[in-house]
Design a protein around this motif. Structure first.
Motif, PDB file in Angstrom:
ATOM      1  N   ASP A   1      -5.662   7.996   3.041  1.00 38.16           N
ATOM      2  CA  ASP A   1      -7.103   7.961   2.783  1.00 38.16           C
ATOM      3  C   ASP A   1      -7.821   7.019   3.741  1.00 38.16           C
ATOM      4  OD1 ASP A   1      -6.497   9.618   0.677  1.00 38.16           O
ATOM      5  OD2 ASP A   1      -6.776   8.097  -0.878  1.00 38.16           O
ATOM      6  N   GLN A   2      -7.165   5.916   4.092  1.00 40.89           N
ATOM      7  CA  GLN A   2      -7.812   4.912   4.922  1.00 40.89           C
ATOM      8  C   GLN A   2      -7.724   5.219   6.420  1.00 40.89           C
ATOM      9  OE1 GLN A   2      -6.655   1.460   1.690  1.00 40.89           O
ATOM     10  NE2 GLN A   2      -6.512   0.917   3.841  1.00 40.89           N
TER      11      GLN A   2
ATOM     12  N   MET B   1       0.822  -1.211   0.000  1.00 35.99           N
ATOM     13  CA  MET B   1       0.000   0.000   0.000  1.00 35.99           C
ATOM     14  C   MET B   1       0.856   1.262   0.000  1.00 35.99           C
ATOM     15  SD  MET B   1      -2.920  -1.321   2.636  1.00 35.99           S
ATOM     16  CE  MET B   1      -4.133  -0.107   2.153  1.00 35.99           C
ATOM     17  N   THR B   2       0.358   2.311  -0.676  1.00 39.99           N
ATOM     18  CA  THR B   2       1.090   3.557  -0.814  1.00 39.99           C
ATOM     19  C   THR B   2       0.769   4.515   0.323  1.00 39.99           C
ATOM     20  OG1 THR B   2      -0.618   4.705  -2.100  1.00 39.99           O
ATOM     21  CG2 THR B   2       0.940   3.299  -3.322  1.00 39.99           C
TER      22      THR B   2
ATOM     23  N   THR C   1     -11.954   0.530   4.130  1.00 42.57           N
ATOM     24  CA  THR C   1     -12.278   1.030   2.792  1.00 42.57           C
ATOM     25  C   THR C   1     -12.577   2.514   2.913  1.00 42.57           C
ATOM     26  OG1 THR C   1     -13.210  -1.091   2.122  1.00 42.57           O
ATOM     27  CG2 THR C   1     -13.822   0.842   0.821  1.00 42.57           C
TER      28      THR C   1
ATOM     29  N   LYS D   1      -0.354   7.563   0.034  1.00 48.19           N
ATOM     30  CA  LYS D   1      -1.647   8.203  -0.221  1.00 48.19           C
ATOM     31  C   LYS D   1      -2.809   7.268   0.113  1.00 48.19           C
ATOM     32  CE  LYS D   1      -4.621  11.218  -2.012  1.00 48.19           C
ATOM     33  NZ  LYS D   1      -5.845  10.443  -2.172  1.00 48.19           N
ATOM     34  N   GLN D   2      -2.720   5.996  -0.255  1.00 42.17           N
ATOM     35  CA  GLN D   2      -3.778   5.048   0.078  1.00 42.17           C
ATOM     36  C   GLN D   2      -3.978   4.950   1.583  1.00 42.17           C
ATOM     37  OE1 GLN D   2      -2.061   1.672  -2.000  1.00 42.17           O
ATOM     38  NE2 GLN D   2      -3.832   1.538  -3.365  1.00 42.17           N
TER      39      GLN D   2
ATOM     40  N   SER E   1      -8.268  14.113   1.415  1.00 45.58           N
ATOM     41  CA  SER E   1      -7.896  13.124   0.407  1.00 45.58           C
ATOM     42  C   SER E   1      -8.157  13.645  -0.997  1.00 45.58           C
ATOM     43  CB  SER E   1      -8.676  11.823   0.640  1.00 45.58           C
ATOM     44  OG  SER E   1      -8.305  11.228   1.863  1.00 45.58           O
TER      45      SER E   1
END
Length: 463
Positions: A42-43, A35-36, A177, A38-39, A234
């Motif tokens: 967001d989470q 996972m990055t 998610t 940014k991901q 985000s």
């Protein structure tokens, strides 16, 4: 993601605590495979209001932090830059870690207030004279690798179950998610106090024409946007990444307030042996065709007013860097730094850092003539008299610093502050003796464009 903090490192931290008789920071760094940054930002919605994001303009470094393990909010009085350096050194002496990686482990991220002597407006009160976080979780992307840093304060009565609880939080972030809220519509666009700003600019031009000593004063102004819903960090990051190439992107959440921007201007970058600054000044728009864009760039490269403004910046930065570094080098001639909406004159200044402290250099460089004026103190006095607003963190140093005094700070321009469903955008320009106030007003309008575009406001394209 199946990560387990080693019991051996925990036990080492407990032994260190027994010898020091105080809390110890356990800072564990491990490599991530999927996972990055940014991901994961967001989470990490459970940490909304205490997150940050950073991306350098080369896009070779990204940081995403969430959860506040330590917070330094500077109060009036004292030396803000020394306060952060001291806190960092205190934490370093109490840290047990398994890594020497730069931009990993005990990293503080945040920003300083532009002017410690000016009155603080309500929208900026929670930021104090500066605000920095040491995150619970830090995701670092660099050199083709991704790292997770977990920072935990341990007390004498803490068992390994505290570590397990923190890692369970991490697992929940990885399994989340992210929500896909609808993008709010901009329903209000208000350019604030334009007449008052023109009057102030006219007064400053007259002052500059009457004195030989004062050469430049930077005046800033604001505009307000209103939305029919809450603004998402985000979404802001995604828009900045997509729209604002060749720029640093930063986001600093602070409760219901978020300060963010896409700035082209490095203040100082420091690794183990070198320091580098950038000289960014002079502005002109971008063309709608390649030919028009090239013509505008050529105009900027040959414009006496903009070249003079840029020279003030180069001269000041070179002199300042020479106070701290050895073998200082300046790039040969101004080049064009092209961003989505604006292009600038650009040069670099670099040197061997020796024993120089990063925050000492940040203090000495701020504000450069590009954001304050020249001479520095005289220009700041005029700004305090003539600028009828609080810049807050706009135009000030924002960035990161790690335990080994490596880090990078930029100048927080092309920036905005969101408060619930409203946003305040900031822009400024350099006033010199031959400035035409209405032309300078138009330049600030151009400088609003990047954040207008990011937020979905009305962007005034060149015809």
């Amino acid at each position: 993601m199946g990560l387990t903090l080693p019991v051996e490192l925990f036990e080492q931290a407990k032994r260190t605590m027994d010898s020091q008789k105080e809390q110890v920071l356990l800072s564990w760094v491990s490599e991530l495979t999927d996972m990055t940054a940014k991901q994961l930002f967001d989470q990490a919605e459970t940490f909304k209001g205490e997150r940050f994001f950073w991306q350098n303009k080369e896009r070779s470094l990204r940081l995403a932090g969430f959860g506040v393990m330590d917070q330094l909010r500077m109060e009036p009085g004292g030396d803000r830059f020394s306060a952060l350096h001291t806190r960092k050194e205190q934490v370093l002496r109490r840290t047990v870690t398994n890594s020497e990686e730069s931009a990993c482990g005990a990293v503080y991220f945040g920003g300083f207030r532009f002017d410690a002597q000016s009155d603080v407006a309500p929208e900026w009160e929670s930021f104090g004279q500066g605000l920095f976080y040491l995150p619970l979780f830090l995701v670092t992307e660099k050199e083709g690798h991704r790292y997770l840093s977990v920072n935990i304060w341990l007390s004498a009565d803490d068992g390994y179950d505290k570590v397990e609880a923190v890692m369970a939080q991490w697992e929940r972030i990885c399994d989340t998610t992210p929500s896909s809220d609808a993008t709010p519509d901009c329903i209000l666009e208000e350019r604030l106090a334009e007449d008052a700003w023109l009057a102030a600019a006219t007064d400053v031009v007259a002052l500059l024409q009457d004195t030989e000593h004062l050469q430049k004063v930077v005046l800033a102004r604001r505009m307000r946007l209103g939305f029919d819903g809450f603004l998402s960090s985000s979404r802001i990051i995604a828009n900045m990444e997509a729209q604002q190439g060749n720029s640093y992107c930063f986001v600093l959440e602070n409760g219901t307030r978020t300060f963010f921007g896409a700035t082209p201007e490095r203040l100082v970058l420091a690794d183990e042996t070198r320091m580098e600054s950038a000289c960014v000044a002079g502005s002109i728009g971008r063309g709608t065709t390649d030919a028009e864009d090239e013509a505008l760039g050529a105009t900027l490269l040959n414009d006496a007013k903009n070249l003079a403004e840029h020279h003030f910046v180069v001269e000041m930065i070179e002199e300042t860097m020479a106070r701290f570094c050895e073998d200082v080098e300046v790039s040969a001639n101004p080049e064009l730094l092209k961003n989505r909406d604006i292009q600038h004159l650009y040069m670099t200044v670099a040197g061997n850092r020796g024993s120089a402290k990063l925050l000492d250099v940040v203090r000495a460089l701020h504000p450069t003539p590009a954001l304050g004026g020249w001479p520095q103190e005289d220009a700041m006095t005029v700004i305090r008299l003539k600028e009828a607003m609080d810049r807050g963190l706009y135009g000030a140093p924002i960035g990161w610093i790690d335990a080994k005094d490596r880090g990078e700070f930029v100048v927080a321009i092309r920036s905005a502050l969101t408060i619930d469903t409203d946003a305040l955008l900031y822009a400024g320009c350099g006033i010199v003796a031959d400035s035409v106030p209405v032309d300078e007003l138009a330049e600030t309008a151009m400088k609003f464009q990047p954040m207008l575009r990011v937020l979905g406001g009305k962007v005034h394209e060149r015809s």
